[in-house]
Structure formats: C-alpha cells, structure tokens
Design a protein around this motif. Structure first.
Motif, PDB file in Angstrom:
ATOM      1  N   ALA A 169       0.821  -1.218   0.000  1.00  9.32           N
ATOM      2  CA  ALA A 169       0.000   0.000   0.000  1.00  9.32           C
ATOM      3  C   ALA A 169       0.849   1.259   0.000  1.00  9.32           C
ATOM      4  O   ALA A 169       0.445   2.291  -0.557  1.00  9.32           O
ATOM      5  CB  ALA A 169      -0.916  -0.003   1.228  1.00  9.32           C
ATOM      6  N   GLU A 258     -10.793  -9.971  -1.072  1.00  9.11           N
ATOM      7  CA  GLU A 258     -10.886  -8.651  -1.714  1.00  9.11           C
ATOM      8  C   GLU A 258     -11.983  -8.602  -2.768  1.00  9.11           C
ATOM      9  O   GLU A 258     -12.822  -7.691  -2.758  1.00  9.11           O
ATOM     10  CB  GLU A 258      -9.540  -8.285  -2.345  1.00  9.11           C
ATOM     11  CG  GLU A 258      -8.441  -7.989  -1.341  1.00  9.11           C
ATOM     12  CD  GLU A 258      -7.205  -7.416  -2.004  1.00  9.11           C
ATOM     13  OE1 GLU A 258      -7.319  -6.409  -2.719  1.00  9.11           O
ATOM     14  OE2 GLU A 258      -6.108  -7.988  -1.810  1.00  9.11           O
ATOM     15  N   TYR A 263     -12.998  -6.760   1.009  1.00  8.61           N
ATOM     16  CA  TYR A 263     -11.921  -6.294   1.880  1.00  8.61           C
ATOM     17  C   TYR A 263     -10.948  -5.417   1.089  1.00  8.61           C
ATOM     18  O   TYR A 263     -10.722  -5.637  -0.103  1.00  8.61           O
ATOM     19  CB  TYR A 263     -11.139  -7.480   2.454  1.00  8.61           C
ATOM     20  CG  TYR A 263     -11.822  -8.212   3.589  1.00  8.61           C
ATOM     21  CD1 TYR A 263     -11.187  -8.356   4.819  1.00  8.61           C
ATOM     22  CD2 TYR A 263     -13.084  -8.777   3.445  1.00  8.61           C
ATOM     23  CE1 TYR A 263     -11.784  -9.040   5.866  1.00  8.61           C
ATOM     24  CE2 TYR A 263     -13.696  -9.469   4.476  1.00  8.61           C
ATOM     25  CZ  TYR A 263     -13.041  -9.588   5.675  1.00  8.61           C
ATOM     26  OH  TYR A 263     -13.650 -10.270   6.705  1.00  8.61           O
ATOM     27  N   SER A 264     -10.331  -4.443   1.769  1.00  8.37           N
ATOM     28  CA  SER A 264      -9.239  -3.700   1.153  1.00  8.37           C
ATOM     29  C   SER A 264      -7.986  -4.563   1.180  1.00  8.37           C
ATOM     30  O   SER A 264      -7.936  -5.588   1.854  1.00  8.37           O
ATOM     31  CB  SER A 264      -8.972  -2.403   1.932  1.00  8.37           C
ATOM     32  OG  SER A 264      -8.456  -2.695   3.222  1.00  8.37           O
ATOM     33  N   THR A 265      -6.939  -4.146   0.432  1.00  4.10           N
ATOM     34  CA  THR A 265      -5.694  -4.911   0.411  1.00  4.10           C
ATOM     35  C   THR A 265      -5.117  -5.049   1.813  1.00  4.10           C
ATOM     36  O   THR A 265      -4.687  -6.140   2.231  1.00  4.10           O
ATOM     37  CB  THR A 265      -4.662  -4.230  -0.508  1.00  4.10           C
ATOM     38  OG1 THR A 265      -5.188  -4.168  -1.842  1.00  4.10           O
ATOM     39  CG2 THR A 265      -3.344  -5.008  -0.517  1.00  4.10           C
TER      40      THR A 265
END
Length: 444
Positions: A169, A258, A263-265
């Motif tokens: 990220a 995901e 879900y986010s990374t």
C-alpha cells in the motif's frame, strides 16, 4: 577407560544449543512461507497492473510448485550426503535472488520464471531442515521442536501478511518482493555464523533393552519397503490432503477476501494473518499434545497419527460448515477449516523418523514432502479453473472450498488408519536408537 570411551561415543543432548538451532530454523521457514505468500498478498494490485485473468494468476501461483516436488525429493536424498548447513545456506541465497527481478518492470513471463526457480530452491527446505533439526534431539523430544519449526509457516504469514500489505500500500506491490529478498539475505549471514550439525547422527547403538535392535547410521532398509509402509503412506496422503487447503489459503484466500467479500488490500492482509494463527495453534497443539501423550505411555500411533489425522477430519467438517453461514462466522470457520488440519504435517516427519535409519531419513522425508507439496501444483491451478468456469466467481469459490474439504476428509481418515510407526518399525526389523543424555559436566 572403556566405560569412559563408551560414554564419550554417545551423543550429548545440548538443550540450549538445540533450541538456538530450532529458533534459526523457525525463522528460516518463516521466510520460506513469506516468499510463497507474497504472491497472494500482492495478487489484486498485481493482477490489475499486469492485466492477468484468474486462470493466468492460477498458473503463476502454481508455478512455484512446477519443480518444487522434484527438487524436494532430490534435496532430501542429497541431505543424506551433504551437511545441512551448506544446503540451507545455498537455498536461502537463491530464494532471495529470485525475488529481486520483480522490483523492476518484470511482467508475467518473468514472474512465472522467477516462481519456478524459487520453487526449485524451496522444495528441499522442509525435509532438509527437519532432517538437520532431528540431529539435535532424541526421538522422544522431537515433537515440540518439529512443531515449532513448522509453525514458522503460519507465523510467516502472520508477520508477512500485514507487513507486506503495508509495503504494497505504501511503496507498491513490487517492493513487497524486494523486501522478502533482503530479509532472506540477512538470514543467510546469521545462519552461516551460528548454524551447525547436531550430535544425533544415528551411529550410536542404544543401551536401553526396550529400544530393540540398534540401527547404525550406515544400516539401510530398501526404500520400497519404507515407501509402502502404512506410516509413510498415511503421513504422506494425509499431508497431501491438508496441503491442498493450505495452498488455497496462501494463493486464493486474499483474492477471495478482496474480490468477493470487499476487503481492502490491507484488511485482507490482516485477515489472512489472523487465519494463519489458527495454523500456528494447530501445530503447537499437536506438538504439545503428542509430547504429553507419549510421556504418559500412549503409542505414537495415537499421539501422532491419531491427533494429526483427526485434526484433518475435523478441519474438513468445519470447512463444509463455513459454507452454510455468512458474516463474521463465515470467515472464522473458513480460517479454521483451511488451517486446522496442518497438525498432520507436524505429526508426519517424526513418525517417519521412527521407522527409518538416520542415513536414509533425508531421502524418506524428501519424498514425503515432495508428494505432500504436489498438492501445491494442483490446488491453485484447479481452483483458478473452477472459479473461471463457474457461473459467477462466488459460486466457483464455494465449489473449490467443497472440493478441498472432501480431499481433507478422505486424507485424514487414511492417516488415522495407516499411521502405526511402532508396528512398521518392527516389520522393517529396526528400532532407531534413543540414547540417554549424558551429564552436563565432563569427566576428568
């Protein structure tokens, strides 16, 4: 003088040194699984940037296993002749170097090539390391160190998942590969300084009458008899079945979290880390329970085979149950179902160690691990094909999870039925020696 010479010929159990080596090998396996997990943890952004289809990603995920099983078997036999210190240092160097090309503008072809080479170097990691670890402990003390070593896989995901998700990220997915390469090279330096061979080489005959016939390091049993024994077959089939689910957890679970659950990374990385804790608990639990049961006189059939195979059966049932519920319970049961059965992978190596001479243990473990990890070739690719062929991805994932549960259920049952180390050792006409520890003080 003869008494002193006989005592000096016995291996000396050195707890502090043995557990130092265990800690180093724990980190070794932690890095090993971080190298595997980095692909799954960077899957979503990588698939977007490289424009990969689910089938292509499944191929890339399976690539690490193309030579994994072959090299695992070869490396196991090689460990019968070459010091484990040298073999493990060479493997870790290659792992690290294969991560670095992804720092640059490498595409799909380079990714697949690097994963193939990585797999060839990682294939022998577990059998060679376990063979080396067993040189530091007598048989009755091997359950916990074996489990601690294998826990490195789960903790590798626990540490790697949030850490690599943060690197991805913050710096981009390519730097996640670079970070694993750097960590691997640091471990090589530490291993070269502190690594060593243990004293339990199997060349010392047992003094204990209940140990039966002593096995010298040079004594050999035909491999066909080892590979057709119930213990070797049960441990290998059970581990293959459980590894099918583990391979899906490492390569496809982040994508599922995901793409299908939203879900986010970063959140997916944290969720994968939490699921890996289940595996760590299963490994520790198996080692501790087996150690306690054997200390109370329970046969290794039940202390190792019964506990490990039973865990695989229970994992299959929980995985099926996860498909019937939603929300948070779905993720909890899914994590337990994919990871609980890993206990059989900790029960197998010491069980095999009971029935083979030390001079052949590396080869026996190498073939065991090679066939076990063959599931890593099949599971990611088969899962990708199932997801691609389904009416929608969610249905495809549910089908893939059901297939994994069925495989684990059958494999666990076979392990419980066939793993009987004491019976098979008697049939092979051997007993591996379990020498007593000598006092810490030296005689003048």
């Amino acid at each position: 003088m003869e008494g002193l010479a006989a005592e000096a010929s016995e291996p000396r159990y050195q707890p502090r040194r043995a557990w130092t080596i265990t800690a180093l090998l724990f980190v070794f396996f932690l890095i090993n699984w971080g190298d595997k997990a980095v692909l799954g943890l960077t899957a979503a952004p990588m698939m977007r940037e490289l424009d990969l289809s689910p089938a292509q990603y499944g191929l890339a995920a399976s690539a690490i296993y193309f030579l994994f099983s072959i090299s695992g078997a070869f490396g196991g036999f090689l460990a019968n002749r070459i010091k484990t210190k040298w073999l493990m240092a060479a493997m870790a160097v290659i792992w690290s170097l294969t991560q670095l090309p992804m720092l640059f503008s490498a595409g799909f072809a380079v990714l697949v090539a690097c994963r193939v080479v990585l797999g060839a170097a990682e294939g022998p990691a577990a059998p060679v390391a376990l063979h080396g670890l067993m040189k530091w402990f007598p048989d009755t003390k091997r359950n916990m160190p074996n489990s601690v070593f294998l826990v490195g896989a789960s903790i590798g995901v626990v540490v790697a998942a949030p850490g690599l998700a943060w690197v991805t990220a913050t710096f981009g997915w390519r730097w996640a590969f670079g970070a694993m390469g750097i960590v691997g090279l640091v471990w090589v330096v530490l291993w070269w300084i502190f690594g060593a061979e243990g004293p339990y080489t199997g060349t010392q005959p047992s003094r204990s009458p209940q140990e039966g016939k002593a096995v010298e390091g040079g004594t050999r049993v035909p491999y066909r008899r080892i590979f057709t024994s119930g213990t070797w077959l049960g441990a290998t089939i059970g581990a293959f079945a459980v590894y099918w689910g583990i391979a899906i957890a490492v390569t496809w679970l982040p994508v599922y979290l995901e793409a299908e659950l939203g879900y986010s990374t970063l959140a997916a990385g944290n969720a994968v880390a939490l699921t890996a804790l289940v595996g760590a608990g299963a490994l520790f639990g198996q080692g501790l329970l087996a150690q306690v049961l054997m200390a109370r006189g329970v046969s290794s059939r039940w202390a190792r085979g019964g506990v490990g195979g039973g865990a695989a059966i229970l994992a299959a049932l929980v995985l099926l149950a996860s498909l019937q519920v939603g929300g948070g319970w779905h993720l909890v049961l899914l994590a337990v179902g994919l990871q609980l059965g890993v206990a059989i992978t900790a029960a197998g190596p010491p069980s095999i160690g009971e029935i083979v001479p030390v001079a052949q243990r590396g080869g026996a473990l190498g073939m065991h691990m090679a066939l076990q990890t063959f599931a890593g070739i099949l599971a990611p690719y088969v899962t990708g094909r199932i997801v691609s062929a389904a009416a929608d991805p969610l249905t495809g994932f549910y089908t893939a999870f059901s297939v994994a549960a069925g495989i684990m259920l059958v494999g666990g049952a076979i392990a419980v039925l066939l793993m009987r180390p004491q019976r098979d050792a008697a049939r092979l006409g051997i007993r591996l020696p379990t020498p007593t520890a000598v006092p810490e003080q030296r005689h003048p």
